[in-house]
Design a protein around this motif. Sequence first.
Motif, PDB file in Angstrom:
ATOM      1  N   ILE A 196      37.332  40.844  38.191  1.00 48.78           N
ATOM      2  CA  ILE A 196      37.120  39.413  38.438  1.00 48.78           C
ATOM      3  C   ILE A 196      38.455  38.726  38.675  1.00 48.78           C
ATOM      4  O   ILE A 196      38.588  37.896  39.583  1.00 48.78           O
ATOM      5  CB  ILE A 196      36.353  38.763  37.267  1.00 48.78           C
ATOM      6  N   LYS A 197      39.483  39.079  37.893  1.00 48.43           N
ATOM      7  CA  LYS A 197      40.815  38.509  38.086  1.00 48.43           C
ATOM      8  C   LYS A 197      41.364  38.850  39.467  1.00 48.43           C
ATOM      9  O   LYS A 197      41.965  38.014  40.135  1.00 48.43           O
ATOM     10  CB  LYS A 197      41.771  39.007  36.999  1.00 48.43           C
ATOM     11  N   ILE A 198      41.160  40.085  39.883  1.00 50.30           N
ATOM     12  CA  ILE A 198      41.625  40.497  41.214  1.00 50.30           C
ATOM     13  C   ILE A 198      40.880  39.705  42.292  1.00 50.30           C
ATOM     14  O   ILE A 198      41.473  39.249  43.267  1.00 50.30           O
ATOM     15  CB  ILE A 198      41.428  42.019  41.413  1.00 50.30           C
ATOM     16  N   ALA A 199      39.579  39.510  42.090  1.00 44.41           N
ATOM     17  CA  ALA A 199      38.766  38.788  43.081  1.00 44.41           C
ATOM     18  C   ALA A 199      39.198  37.335  43.230  1.00 44.41           C
ATOM     19  O   ALA A 199      39.103  36.776  44.313  1.00 44.41           O
ATOM     20  CB  ALA A 199      37.290  38.878  42.701  1.00 44.41           C
TER      21      ALA A 199
ATOM     22  N   LYS B  79      44.297  36.640  40.946  1.00 47.78           N
ATOM     23  CA  LYS B  79      45.299  36.852  39.906  1.00 47.78           C
ATOM     24  C   LYS B  79      45.567  38.331  39.767  1.00 47.78           C
ATOM     25  O   LYS B  79      44.706  39.164  40.007  1.00 47.78           O
ATOM     26  CB  LYS B  79      44.795  36.307  38.562  1.00 47.78           C
ATOM     27  N   LYS B  80      46.779  38.673  39.360  1.00 50.51           N
ATOM     28  CA  LYS B  80      47.108  40.093  39.162  1.00 50.51           C
ATOM     29  C   LYS B  80      46.497  40.561  37.861  1.00 50.51           C
ATOM     30  O   LYS B  80      46.502  39.858  36.865  1.00 50.51           O
ATOM     31  CB  LYS B  80      48.621  40.273  39.127  1.00 50.51           C
ATOM     32  N   ALA B  81      45.994  41.793  37.889  1.00 50.77           N
ATOM     33  CA  ALA B  81      45.329  42.329  36.693  1.00 50.77           C
ATOM     34  C   ALA B  81      46.298  42.756  35.642  1.00 50.77           C
ATOM     35  O   ALA B  81      47.371  43.080  35.760  1.00 50.77           O
ATOM     36  CB  ALA B  81      44.447  43.511  37.074  1.00 50.77           C
TER      37      ALA B  81
END
Length: 129
Positions: A121-124, A127-129
């Motif tokens: 979800i962060k990548i989507a 934001k960097k994971a």
Amino acid sequence: MSGMGLSLVDQLKTRMQWLQTRQKVLAENVANADTPNFRPKDLKPFELSAGGGGVRLEATSPGHLGGAAGGSAPGSRGAAKFETRPSGNAVSLEDEMTRLADTQMDYQTVASLYSKSLGMIKIAIGKKA
């Protein structure tokens, strides 16, 4: 979170909460292994729901789903324990420790899936994971 369409994350979170509760119930069984007339407890099996409502199989004949064979449901405790002590205690430490280990492994698996889902979800959202 459910308003954002994150049903998988919600399901994983609910599963982790169920596993935490089951761990507590099983630990109480072990703690009461020497208590007279104590009967071990367990939670009902966890069932995932799809789209807000539970998904159920429907039998059109009594013999279709194997329920007619007389087998017990997964996670249920048999009424007649052969290890009931004279004090009336029916806790089998071997069974309880096996259930505790299974619950711990399930929790670790679900926690890993939960973490990876949040990472996706962060990548989507950029934001960097």
